[in-house]
Scaffold this active site. Structure first.
Site, PDB file in Angstrom:
ATOM      1  N   ASP A 122     -27.241  25.799  33.055  1.00  0.00           N
ATOM      2  CA  ASP A 122     -26.352  25.352  31.982  1.00  0.00           C
ATOM      3  C   ASP A 122     -24.993  24.875  32.515  1.00  0.00           C
ATOM      4  O   ASP A 122     -24.226  25.656  33.060  1.00  0.00           O
ATOM      5  CB  ASP A 122     -26.186  26.567  31.039  1.00  0.00           C
ATOM      6  CG  ASP A 122     -25.562  26.197  29.718  1.00  0.00           C
ATOM      7  OD1 ASP A 122     -25.176  25.039  29.538  1.00  0.00           O
ATOM      8  OD2 ASP A 122     -25.459  27.101  28.869  1.00  0.00           O
ATOM      9  N   GLY A 175     -27.311  16.793  26.759  1.00  0.00           N
ATOM     10  CA  GLY A 175     -27.686  15.392  26.585  1.00  0.00           C
ATOM     11  C   GLY A 175     -26.719  14.405  27.219  1.00  0.00           C
ATOM     12  O   GLY A 175     -26.818  13.194  26.974  1.00  0.00           O
ATOM     13  N   ASP A 223     -25.321  22.554  20.925  1.00  0.00           N
ATOM     14  CA  ASP A 223     -25.980  23.773  20.428  1.00  0.00           C
ATOM     15  C   ASP A 223     -26.347  23.683  18.944  1.00  0.00           C
ATOM     16  O   ASP A 223     -25.536  23.263  18.115  1.00  0.00           O
ATOM     17  CB  ASP A 223     -25.057  24.983  20.621  1.00  0.00           C
ATOM     18  CG  ASP A 223     -24.917  25.348  22.093  1.00  0.00           C
ATOM     19  OD1 ASP A 223     -25.309  24.539  22.955  1.00  0.00           O
ATOM     20  OD2 ASP A 223     -24.397  26.441  22.362  1.00  0.00           O
TER      21      ASP A 223
HETATM   22  C1  GLA Z   1     -24.269  26.933  26.047  1.00  0.00           C
HETATM   23  C2  GLA Z   1     -25.755  26.629  25.815  1.00  0.00           C
HETATM   24  C3  GLA Z   1     -26.349  27.702  24.909  1.00  0.00           C
HETATM   25  C4  GLA Z   1     -26.179  29.068  25.553  1.00  0.00           C
HETATM   26  C5  GLA Z   1     -24.710  29.320  25.875  1.00  0.00           C
HETATM   27  C6  GLA Z   1     -24.522  30.566  26.731  1.00  0.00           C
HETATM   28  O1  GLA Z   1     -23.531  26.819  24.888  1.00  0.00           O
HETATM   29  O2  GLA Z   1     -25.913  25.361  25.252  1.00  0.00           O
HETATM   30  O3  GLA Z   1     -27.717  27.434  24.661  1.00  0.00           O
HETATM   31  O4  GLA Z   1     -26.973  29.134  26.716  1.00  0.00           O
HETATM   32  O5  GLA Z   1     -24.134  28.240  26.593  1.00  0.00           O
HETATM   33  O6  GLA Z   1     -23.189  30.813  27.054  1.00  0.00           O
END
Ligand code: GLA
Length: 467
Positions: A223, A265, A286
């Site tokens: 991430d 994305g 998200d």
């Molecule tokens: C980002 C990701 C989420 C989650 C959080 C964790 O926002 O997009 O899906 O994994 O981090 O901190």
């Protein structure tokens, strides 16, 4: 709230469910469990099993390795007191894994930072005991917050990543998940910090990949977040780089680890996510449990279908059905039942990774019904690996179509508006139409099919040539 349960409960007869194909790299452990419904106890067998693999007849779990590249078709069977059922299945040994979209659970949408080892164990136990695993659900993914929080260095003197007090033993946790016939997932970031401010992998990628393998993890969500500080010029090369670095590190371990890119994305990741060795990549920011969030994300996936296929999937984010809340307090999803039908129908058609985001220990009957419809799951898991595209849009009414391996088509009829509407799917000539959610044949139809669709709701049909 009024709602209609469409999914039929499984009968006592044995029935094999889940993916029909499984990819593994040469010489890497095969971690695959056959899933089946029917009265317990069930026993399992496989005809034509290649040397190197064995099947535990009680648990239905394969173990061993296959060293030669190629396709290994076998016939699976399962038996109980009511009878026997068979299904063709294929192991494919090569460079590709995740030949069908991942099916699992992730801790973020329910627990976020409130996650701990006991909650992960409880989710895994519930996956096995609620019966969801019998429908092919197989992965338990720990999201962010298992590491040590910044500014603590978060690593020992040798650079090994440390866990915080809530995760005393990552290896024992993975072993526990495996003991239930499930797979285990872990999370990190390419930057110095994760999104929630815990230690990330920057500068330690090889060490971390080796650790995940040693602990026994099978899935990595990687991430972006604080990598923004590192990627100063925002060029395409900078977007790709951290994912290439971790790919190279994962390639050095002797375990298959599904590689899930998460960077919301940016830089049209669907164009290059497969090229940097990702098995799936988030296409959006998200999700939250509102109609606006879910429907905007889901219906904006059109056009990305040419980048999806076996081993490389577009990921429109985790699902928001059941009890969600991003910890510590949970609430029932704010999506209405019809909106939830839209959510699961659309994600299945999109060949999206299906990652349950709710508290697995508090599944209600409606949520279970949404997640255990084998005909819906078969559309998501279809071995051809096509992602649906939009066939027509007429105001709020949309029709999406996914081609399937047996030359039939799955068609979703959606009503994005707030009043009931009739939605029509066109096709040529006489075709057989089946209602997928209700598992009923609707009969032959000429040149198209039209049905009433509830506000914010969906219907899902499968259309095939007459025999
Ligand atoms: C980002 C990701 C989420 C989650 C959080 C964790 O926002 O997009 O899906 O994994 O981090 O901190």
């Amino acid at each position: 709230m009024e709602f209609e349960i469409r999914t039929l409960k499984p009968g006592p007869e044995p029935k094999i469910t889940g993916p029909k194909v499984f990819g593994v790299r040469p010489g890497h452990p095969v971690l695959f469990a056959v899933s089946a419904t029917g009265e317990k106890p069930l026993s399992f067998a496989a005809e034509g099993l290649p040397p190197g693999l064995t099947l535990d007849a009680q648990a239905g779990r394969f173990s061993g390795t296959l060293s030669e590249r190629g396709e290994y078709p076998i016939t699976l069977s399962t038996k109980n007191a009511c009878g026997e059922s068979k299904r063709s299945f294929k192991f494919v040994v090569g460079d590709r894994i995740a030949l069908t979209p991942p099916l699992g659970w992730n801790s973020w949408n329910c627990f976020a930072e409130d996650v701990d080892e006991a909650k992960i164990r409880a989710a895994a136990t519930a996956m096995a005991e609620s019966g969801l695993a019998d429908h092919g659900w197989s992965t338990i993914n720990i999201d962010d917050c298992w590491q040590v929080r910044h500014p603590d260095p978060g690593r020992d003197a040798e650079g090994n990543i440390l866990t915080n007090d809530k995760f005393p033993d990552m290896k024992a946790l993975a072993e526990f998940i495996h003991s239930l016939g499930l797979k285990a997932g872990i999370y990190s970031s390419p930057g110095p910090l994760t999104c929630a401010g815990f230690a990330g992998s920057y500068g330690y990628e090889e060490r971390d990949a080796a650790r995940y393998a040693e602990w026994g993890y099978d899935y990595l969500k990687y991430d972006w977040c604080s990598y923004t500080e590192i990627a100063k010029d925002k060029s395409l090369a900078e977007y790709k780089k951290p994912y290439e670095v971790m790919r190279a590190a994962l390639d050095k371990v002797d375990r298959d680890i599904v590689y899930s890119l998460c960077q919301y994305g940016r830089a049209d990741v669907w164009e290059w996510g497969g090229g940097v060795g990702g098995n799936c990549w988030r296409t959006t920011g998200d999700i939250v449990d509102t109609w606006e969030s879910m429907s905007t994300i889901g219906f904006s996936q059109n056009g990305k279908e040419r980048h999806a296929g076996p081993g490389h999937w577009n990921d429109p984010d985790m699902m928001v059905v059941g009890q969600v809340g991003w910890g510590p307090s949970l609430h029932p999803t704010r999506l209405t039942p019809d909106e939830q039908y839209t959510h699961i129908t659309l994600w299945s058609l999109l060949a999206a990774p299906l990652l349950i985001g709710c508290d697995m220990t508090r599944l209600d009957d409606f949520t279970v019904s949404l997640l255990t419809n084998d005909e819906v799951l078969d559309i998501n898991q279809d071995p051809l690996g096509r992602q649906a595209r939009r066939m027509s849009a007429d105001g709020d009414m949309e029709v999406w179509m996914k081609e399937l391996e047996d030359r039939s088509q799955a068609i979703g009829l959606f009503n994005r508006g707030s009043s009931p509407a009739e939605v029509a799917a066109e096709f040529k000539g006489r075709r057989m139409v089946r209602d997928v959610w209700r598992q009923q044949n609707l009969g032959p139809f000429d040149d198209g099919y039209k049905t009433a669709v509830a506000p914010h709701g969906a219907e899902l049909i499968r259309v095939s040539n007459p025999e």
